[in-house]
Design an enzyme around this catalytic site. Structure first.
Site, PDB file in Angstrom:
ATOM      1  N   ALA A 115       0.821  -1.214   0.000  1.00 23.76           N
ATOM      2  CA  ALA A 115       0.000   0.000   0.000  1.00 23.76           C
ATOM      3  C   ALA A 115       0.858   1.269   0.000  1.00 23.76           C
ATOM      4  O   ALA A 115       0.387   2.335  -0.367  1.00 23.76           O
ATOM      5  CB  ALA A 115      -0.922   0.004   1.208  1.00 23.76           C
ATOM      6  N   LYS A 116       2.098   1.141   0.448  1.00 27.62           N
ATOM      7  CA  LYS A 116       3.064   2.264   0.468  1.00 27.62           C
ATOM      8  C   LYS A 116       2.467   3.518   1.093  1.00 27.62           C
ATOM      9  O   LYS A 116       2.646   4.623   0.598  1.00 27.62           O
ATOM     10  CB  LYS A 116       3.606   2.514  -0.941  1.00 27.62           C
ATOM     11  CG  LYS A 116       4.321   1.292  -1.520  1.00 27.62           C
ATOM     12  CD  LYS A 116       5.015   1.542  -2.830  1.00 27.62           C
ATOM     13  CE  LYS A 116       5.767   0.332  -3.337  1.00 27.62           C
ATOM     14  NZ  LYS A 116       4.933  -0.815  -3.728  1.00 27.62           N
TER      15      LYS A 116
END
Lengths: 270, 270
Positions: free
Chosen positions: B95-96
């Site tokens: 998802a960073k």
């Protein structure tokens, strides 16, 4: 100036305001009359939007506050509501996305095709190609994190790179090299007034999105003094201070008065 | 070693594999027999999971590929499917994410409470406090972007900060200061083998999540040679090469054979 910046600029001049109302719905803080209502979050945000739009140049929903609760449909409805009722007032989707190009294409689809946001916030750590899927959309706005408003912002952002702090290197790359479509601005926290001043001196034509006033303790007046520019643009974002000004049935009126008081401070700069 | 790293480590030893299968469903690339099917994405991923689990230490859905299409419910079902059928094989949600603390709390809720992922990828640009809502969850894994796999990764990550590149400074801060719960690893691209080697020499006990083999042209064998460690951990992630190995009704078998071939290369390192 691209169409997004033009729209927001016209709205600012008409209303004499830099104010962006952040839409961060936390279920624990909703006004009491809404507790347990099936459409509580939409009704809350709709009432806040109606109460504050007169004093606002744009709205900025933060996507995490919807995603945490599975409220994607509410976010869709909120953005559609603003677009339909207040077409002069654009929507920045605060998402701080960043990934490799093929994945960023999907994030850009999420933000611009699915939610139909007018602008987005993104993170620069992965470099230009990671943000190109956003910046290539000429009619949209893209705000790149530069010097953020949180307490630990300086940990990496203030590290010296080529005799200047990283956030300056980011600003220079973003504005001097990446900004071929004139649709990129920077996120610069009001909690870092000296950095804001220094960035404004170097980039008089740039657009700055400035969060961190209110609950995060940034000084709004100082942010305007240091951030405003004849040639560039300034957006001052406030979320919690406006959203949660009241807890009872008069909450929308309390939010309206808070937004109005902020705009009163702003109008003398126009 | 925390419970997430322990689980993945046991799975790796049992199966003699470093392989993480990335689940990035692009509707344009789905096998022909699934086109137009109502549950196409779930059926596709379920079949890929069943076909490759034998050779995989974990799965890594990339959330943008679900969010772009409004497929949050499918993502939920996919993670639940892995957890129920293959409890030995954890799920990393790619998802960073990164934001100020209060917002990161909501992102952590999204990733760990809503989706029930076992681990997450995050971006370090905003500093330690911005990631604390993730790292404070002692039983979860948190992979911090260090040296990414995309072409422009070096633009900021390789800038010299205190005589060393930024990605090294990030690695040192993350592993020497932030990692109080022993639940943090780094993302280091297989497309940067020298950086991977140098990081492994400095951090023999760390966990590295290494994307970029296959479609992104990273050399898997080199990534294993440089990335493996007796004391630390290594996860090699591949998405497109495995997912889209076939286009017809035998697609799952093609994916299985691709994953098996990769595991064949890996097993001699155990």
């Amino acid at each position: 100036m691209n169409s997004f910046f033009k729209l927001i600029s016209e709205n600012q001049k008409t209303k004499k305001t830099f104010l962006c109302v952040g839409l961060d719905p936390n279920l624990n803080f909703l006004p009491k009359p809404l507790t347990g209502q099936p459409e509580a979050v939409f009704d809350f945000l709709k009432n806040i939007i109606d109460a504050t739009e007169e004093f606002s140049c744009c709205f900025k929903p933060q996507i995490a506050y919807f995603a945490a609760y599975g409220l994607e449909d509410t976010l869709l409805k909120v953005i559609e509501y603003v677009h339909t009722k207040y077409p002069q007032t654009p929507v920045i989707l605060d998402a701080k996305r960043n990934d490799i190009g093929t994945t960023s294409e999907m994030y850009a689809m999420e933000v611009f095709s699915r939610y139909k946001a007018d602008a987005v916030t993104v993170n620069p750590y992965m470099g230009q190609d990671s943000l190109e899927p956003f910046t290539k959309q000429k009619d949209k706005g893209v705000f790149v994190l530069c010097r953020t408003s949180n307490p630990g912002a300086g940990e990496f952002q203030s590290l010296k790179t080529n005799e200047k702090p990283l956030y300056k290197t980011v600003a220079q790359k973003v504005l001097n090299t990446w900004n071929v479509n004139n649709n990129i601005g920077l996120v610069v926290g009001a909690t870092a007034p000296e950095e804001l001043k220094s960035l404004r001196e170097e980039f008089p034509e740039a657009w700055f999105l400035v969060p961190g006033v209110g609950a995060q303790s940034g000084d709004m007046n100082l942010a305007i003094q240091y951030g405003k520019s004849e040639k560039g643009g300034l957006i001052i974002s406030s979320s919690r201070t406006i959203l949660y000004a009241g807890k009872n049935s008069d909450y929308a009126d309390k939010s309206r008065k808070t937004a109005q008081a902020m705009q009163e401070e702003m109008k003398c700069f126009f």
